[in-house]
Scaffold this motif. Sequence first.
Motif, PDB file in Angstrom:
ATOM      1  N   TYR A  89       0.850  -1.175   0.000  1.00 17.97           N
ATOM      2  CA  TYR A  89       0.000   0.000   0.000  1.00 17.97           C
ATOM      3  C   TYR A  89       0.894   1.236   0.000  1.00 17.97           C
ATOM      4  CZ  TYR A  89      -4.310  -2.545   1.131  1.00 17.97           C
ATOM      5  OH  TYR A  89      -5.402  -3.364   1.093  1.00 17.97           O
ATOM      6  N   TYR A 143     -13.322  -2.851   8.934  1.00 21.66           N
ATOM      7  CA  TYR A 143     -12.159  -2.803   9.822  1.00 21.66           C
ATOM      8  C   TYR A 143     -11.953  -1.379  10.344  1.00 21.66           C
ATOM      9  CZ  TYR A 143     -11.270  -6.958   7.003  1.00 21.66           C
ATOM     10  OH  TYR A 143     -11.395  -8.161   6.342  1.00 21.66           O
ATOM     11  N   TYR A 195      -8.683   0.723  11.983  1.00 19.81           N
ATOM     12  CA  TYR A 195      -7.254   0.747  12.267  1.00 19.81           C
ATOM     13  C   TYR A 195      -6.903   2.069  12.939  1.00 19.81           C
ATOM     14  CZ  TYR A 195      -6.456  -3.057   8.876  1.00 19.81           C
ATOM     15  OH  TYR A 195      -6.455  -4.250   8.198  1.00 19.81           O
ATOM     16  N   LEU A 197      -8.469   4.906  10.768  1.00 18.19           N
ATOM     17  CA  LEU A 197      -8.821   4.535   9.405  1.00 18.19           C
ATOM     18  C   LEU A 197      -9.837   3.408   9.400  1.00 18.19           C
ATOM     19  CD1 LEU A 197      -5.173   4.566   8.175  1.00 18.19           C
ATOM     20  CD2 LEU A 197      -6.960   5.905   7.072  1.00 18.19           C
ATOM     21  N   GLU A 205      -4.089  10.960   4.458  1.00 17.43           N
ATOM     22  CA  GLU A 205      -4.984  10.209   3.588  1.00 17.43           C
ATOM     23  C   GLU A 205      -4.956   8.736   3.979  1.00 17.43           C
ATOM     24  OE1 GLU A 205      -4.264  12.880  -0.468  1.00 17.43           O
ATOM     25  OE2 GLU A 205      -4.166  10.690  -0.524  1.00 17.43           O
ATOM     26  N   GLY A 206      -5.956   8.001   3.527  1.00 19.72           N
ATOM     27  CA  GLY A 206      -5.936   6.566   3.743  1.00 19.72           C
ATOM     28  C   GLY A 206      -4.979   5.882   2.780  1.00 19.72           C
ATOM     29  N   PRO A 207      -4.451   4.707   3.147  1.00 16.70           N
ATOM     30  CA  PRO A 207      -3.581   3.963   2.232  1.00 16.70           C
ATOM     31  C   PRO A 207      -4.338   3.540   0.980  1.00 16.70           C
ATOM     32  CG  PRO A 207      -3.473   3.079   4.469  1.00 16.70           C
ATOM     33  CD  PRO A 207      -4.631   4.023   4.425  1.00 16.70           C
ATOM     34  N   GLN A 236      -7.926  -4.738   0.933  1.00 14.20           N
ATOM     35  CA  GLN A 236      -8.762  -3.832   1.715  1.00 14.20           C
ATOM     36  C   GLN A 236      -8.674  -2.424   1.131  1.00 14.20           C
ATOM     37  OE1 GLN A 236      -8.028  -4.065   5.950  1.00 14.20           O
ATOM     38  NE2 GLN A 236      -8.159  -6.299   5.951  1.00 14.20           N
ATOM     39  N   TYR A 237      -9.812  -1.737   1.156  1.00 11.90           N
ATOM     40  CA  TYR A 237      -9.896  -0.381   0.640  1.00 11.90           C
ATOM     41  C   TYR A 237     -10.206   0.550   1.793  1.00 11.90           C
ATOM     42  CZ  TYR A 237      -9.791  -2.673  -3.833  1.00 11.90           C
ATOM     43  OH  TYR A 237      -9.402  -3.439  -4.894  1.00 11.90           O
ATOM     44  N   PHE A 238      -9.437   1.621   1.875  1.00 10.41           N
ATOM     45  CA  PHE A 238      -9.462   2.487   3.044  1.00 10.41           C
ATOM     46  C   PHE A 238     -10.207   3.792   2.796  1.00 10.41           C
ATOM     47  CE2 PHE A 238      -6.608   0.596   6.182  1.00 10.41           C
ATOM     48  CZ  PHE A 238      -6.027  -0.424   5.434  1.00 10.41           C
ATOM     49  N   GLY A 239     -10.792   4.305   3.876  1.00  8.10           N
ATOM     50  CA  GLY A 239     -11.331   5.648   3.857  1.00  8.10           C
ATOM     51  C   GLY A 239     -10.216   6.667   4.009  1.00  8.10           C
ATOM     52  N   ALA A 240     -10.621   7.944   4.026  1.00  7.42           N
ATOM     53  CA  ALA A 240      -9.640   9.037   4.081  1.00  7.42           C
ATOM     54  C   ALA A 240      -9.081   9.252   5.477  1.00  7.42           C
ATOM     55  CB  ALA A 240     -10.268  10.322   3.564  1.00  7.42           C
TER      56      ALA A 240
END
Lengths: 114, 113
Positions: free
Chosen positions: A36, B34, B36, B90, A42-44, B102-106
């Motif tokens: 990542y 999730y 984090y 996150l 910001e998010g990864p 996995q796809y993350f928010g801001a």
Amino acid sequence: DQQVKQNSPSLSVQEGRISILNCDYTNSMFDYFLWYKKYPAEGPTFLISISSIKDKNEDGRFTVFLNKSAKHLSLHIVPSQPGDSAVYFCAASEKRSSGDKLTFGTGTRLAVRP
Amino acid sequence: SQTIHQWPATLVQPVGSPLSLECTVEGTSNPNLYWYRQAAGRGLQLLFYSVGIGQISSEVPQNLSASRPQDRQFILSSKKLLLSDSGFYLCAWTLRSLGNIQYFGAGTRLSVL
């Protein structure tokens, strides 16, 4: 116990050259590995992944290599660009893990110099 | 296409105050969700994950809790914040069909003062 380790907290590379980011893991049950990229605040964002049945996966300028016997993976960026400057995290998931969890390393900050 | 929303982006709270961070996912059904935390100079630490409504697993003992009242909604809470709760929080989602990506928010930057 840190199961995924990125021993280099930072790396500086000249634009156009190769960036090599390294990651080591200790859990032999890990069977899927991801990289990542993260910019500040910001998010990864997902870059590239590799399954344990492969030893190489390539996507444009990004290539991930996996050495299972050494429990080591690396991300190669060629050629490096200033926009690649970010923190890079490697992550791993375990076979049949509950919740498809990922274990992340502590990250390597890459700076690409113009 | 799927999107993930996290709010607020920034939060400053006094010690001892409550916390509620919300995360919602659009464009998919029955995702794994999730939470984090990234503390200053540290990696990503998994706090909670959920494989379905009302199903919460905690990864580390702490001052926080999580709830999943709806399929695509994940909430991180605390009754009384501690200074050590400061960090970057996150939210992420995935589906089994995505191969654990996995796809993350801001993210939410929380400062407890």
